[in-house]
Design a protein around this motif. Structure first.
Motif, PDB file in Angstrom:
ATOM      1  N   ALA A   1      18.430  31.170  57.259  1.00 46.38           N
ATOM      2  CA  ALA A   1      17.154  31.260  56.550  1.00 46.38           C
ATOM      3  C   ALA A   1      16.268  32.280  57.252  1.00 46.38           C
ATOM      4  O   ALA A   1      16.473  32.595  58.427  1.00 46.38           O
ATOM      5  N   GLY A   2      15.297  32.794  56.536  1.00 47.15           N
ATOM      6  CA  GLY A   2      14.368  33.739  57.118  1.00 47.15           C
ATOM      7  C   GLY A   2      13.446  33.072  58.113  1.00 47.15           C
ATOM      8  O   GLY A   2      13.229  31.860  58.091  1.00 47.15           O
TER       9      GLY A   2
ATOM     10  N   LEU B   1      19.962  37.176  51.851  1.00 41.31           N
ATOM     11  CA  LEU B   1      18.594  37.510  51.460  1.00 41.31           C
ATOM     12  C   LEU B   1      18.313  37.063  50.031  1.00 41.31           C
ATOM     13  O   LEU B   1      17.245  36.497  49.740  1.00 41.31           O
ATOM     14  N   GLU B   2      19.252  37.322  49.132  1.00 41.25           N
ATOM     15  CA  GLU B   2      19.061  36.956  47.727  1.00 41.25           C
ATOM     16  C   GLU B   2      18.966  35.449  47.557  1.00 41.25           C
ATOM     17  O   GLU B   2      18.145  34.944  46.782  1.00 41.25           O
ATOM     18  N   ARG B   3      19.780  34.717  48.291  1.00 45.57           N
ATOM     19  CA  ARG B   3      19.761  33.256  48.192  1.00 45.57           C
ATOM     20  C   ARG B   3      18.424  32.702  48.699  1.00 45.57           C
ATOM     21  O   ARG B   3      17.819  31.820  48.074  1.00 45.57           O
TER      22      ARG B   3
ATOM     23  N   ARG C   1      15.215  30.805  46.755  1.00 50.28           N
ATOM     24  CA  ARG C   1      14.644  29.542  47.247  1.00 50.28           C
ATOM     25  C   ARG C   1      13.133  29.640  47.391  1.00 50.28           C
ATOM     26  O   ARG C   1      12.403  28.712  46.992  1.00 50.28           O
ATOM     27  N   MET C   2      12.641  30.774  47.895  1.00 54.31           N
ATOM     28  CA  MET C   2      11.215  30.952  48.156  1.00 54.31           C
ATOM     29  C   MET C   2      10.426  31.336  46.901  1.00 54.31           C
ATOM     30  O   MET C   2       9.202  31.297  46.889  1.00 54.31           O
TER      31      MET C   2
ATOM     32  N   ARG D   1       5.062  25.880  58.576  1.00 58.05           N
ATOM     33  CA  ARG D   1       6.356  25.534  57.983  1.00 58.05           C
ATOM     34  C   ARG D   1       6.630  26.512  56.843  1.00 58.05           C
ATOM     35  O   ARG D   1       5.707  27.135  56.304  1.00 58.05           O
ATOM     36  N   ARG D   2       7.872  26.648  56.448  1.00 58.34           N
ATOM     37  CA  ARG D   2       8.152  27.340  55.185  1.00 58.34           C
ATOM     38  C   ARG D   2       7.461  26.554  54.074  1.00 58.34           C
ATOM     39  O   ARG D   2       7.299  25.332  54.172  1.00 58.34           O
ATOM     40  N   HIS D   3       7.046  27.239  53.011  1.00 58.66           N
ATOM     41  CA  HIS D   3       6.163  26.571  52.059  1.00 58.66           C
ATOM     42  C   HIS D   3       6.807  25.383  51.344  1.00 58.66           C
ATOM     43  O   HIS D   3       6.091  24.553  50.779  1.00 58.66           O
ATOM     44  N   ASP D   4       8.143  25.293  51.380  1.00 58.08           N
ATOM     45  CA  ASP D   4       8.799  24.138  50.752  1.00 58.08           C
ATOM     46  C   ASP D   4       9.173  23.065  51.770  1.00 58.08           C
ATOM     47  O   ASP D   4       9.909  22.128  51.451  1.00 58.08           O
TER      48      ASP D   4
END
Length: 257
Positions: A83-84, A119-121, A125-126, A240-243
């Motif tokens: 993940a990024g 990156l595309e995946r 998600r984001m 955190r990541r937004h999700d």
């Protein structure tokens, strides 16, 4: 968490007008810095970089999408990651609608070292729509000082060489990874020129969330801020990541009166 002292409207106006003087000084100084930035000389890019994107393998000039200017955000996403980087995800969340940049003949794109498939995946998600390219197999990230390996390119970050970085932090001696940054380019026909790059706190202006928080009484609520005592953790420890946020936290259920 201590809040500002309570005062009268009249007393508040006196303090606010004093602050306004400083804000205007800052605005004028920022205008001067921006003008100096526009006067920077530029360097022609003659190396043949290649990237993987939705349309296949492309060169640096293709990332402009026909426009004359290009801003690249170096997003931390190494090839072995799943993940990024949460911080880079935070910055990319704040990009906004690109039509306004396009209206000024400027393209925005993110570039990372991870393979395009990852990156595309992650982009899906984001929920992002920003163009995102993989520089996997290219020296682009290393040459523009966003990824570090002395066997590929001399290590430099935020305009310090490896010796200076190690002097500040010995961990740099063995570090093989990435950091955040931004690079700006200008195109004249098929010729591409590097005009600007910034790292570290230099990318603060890109983050709308931080800039909004800077206008509030409690600020970013990070431990480096003054006045002290309004932090609930170290720098970005809250992020955190937004999700991935606790719904109760972002829903306001834990907000104190």
């Amino acid at each position: 968490m201590p809040d500002p002292e309570i005062t009268t409207r009249e007393q508040w106006l006196v303090a606010r007008r004093e602050l306004l003087k400083k804000e205007k000084e800052l605005t004028r100084h920022r205008d001067e810095v921006n003008a100096a930035r526009r006067r920077l000389p530029m360097v022609e890019i003659t190396k043949d970089y290649s990237f993987d994107g939705p349309q296949g393998r492309v060169g640096l000039v293709d990332l402009f999408e026909g426009r004359s200017q290009l801003v690249i955000y170096h997003a931390m996403f190494d090839p072995d990651a799943d993940a990024g980087c949460p911080a880079c995800s935070f910055w990319l969340d704040n990009v906004g609608n690109l039509s306004h940049l396009h209206a000024r003949d400027t393209t925005f794109a993110a570039v990372s070292l991870a393979p395009l498939e990852k990156l595309e995946r992650y982009k899906q998600r984001m929920g992002w729509t920003v163009p995102w390219y993989s520089s996997y197999g290219s020296e682009f990230n290393y040459d523009f000082h966003a990824t570090f390996d002395p066997e590929i390119a001399p290590v430099e970050w935020n305009y310090k060489d490896l010796d200076e970085l190690v002097q500040d932090d010995p961990g740099w001696a063995e570090y093989r990874g990435s950091e955040t940054g931004l690079s700006a380019f200008l195109r004249k026909g098929d010729r591409v020129f590097h005009t600007y790059a910034c790292y570290g706190r230099g990318i603060d202006l890109l983050n709308g969330t931080y800039n909004y928080l800077d206008l509030t009484a409690r600020g970013r609520q990070e431990d480096w801020e003054q006045p002290p005592g309004r932090s609930n953790g170290s720098t970005m420890s809250w992020l955190r990541r937004h999700d991935e946020y606790d719904p109760a936290v972002i829903g306001g259920a834990t907000t104190s009166a």
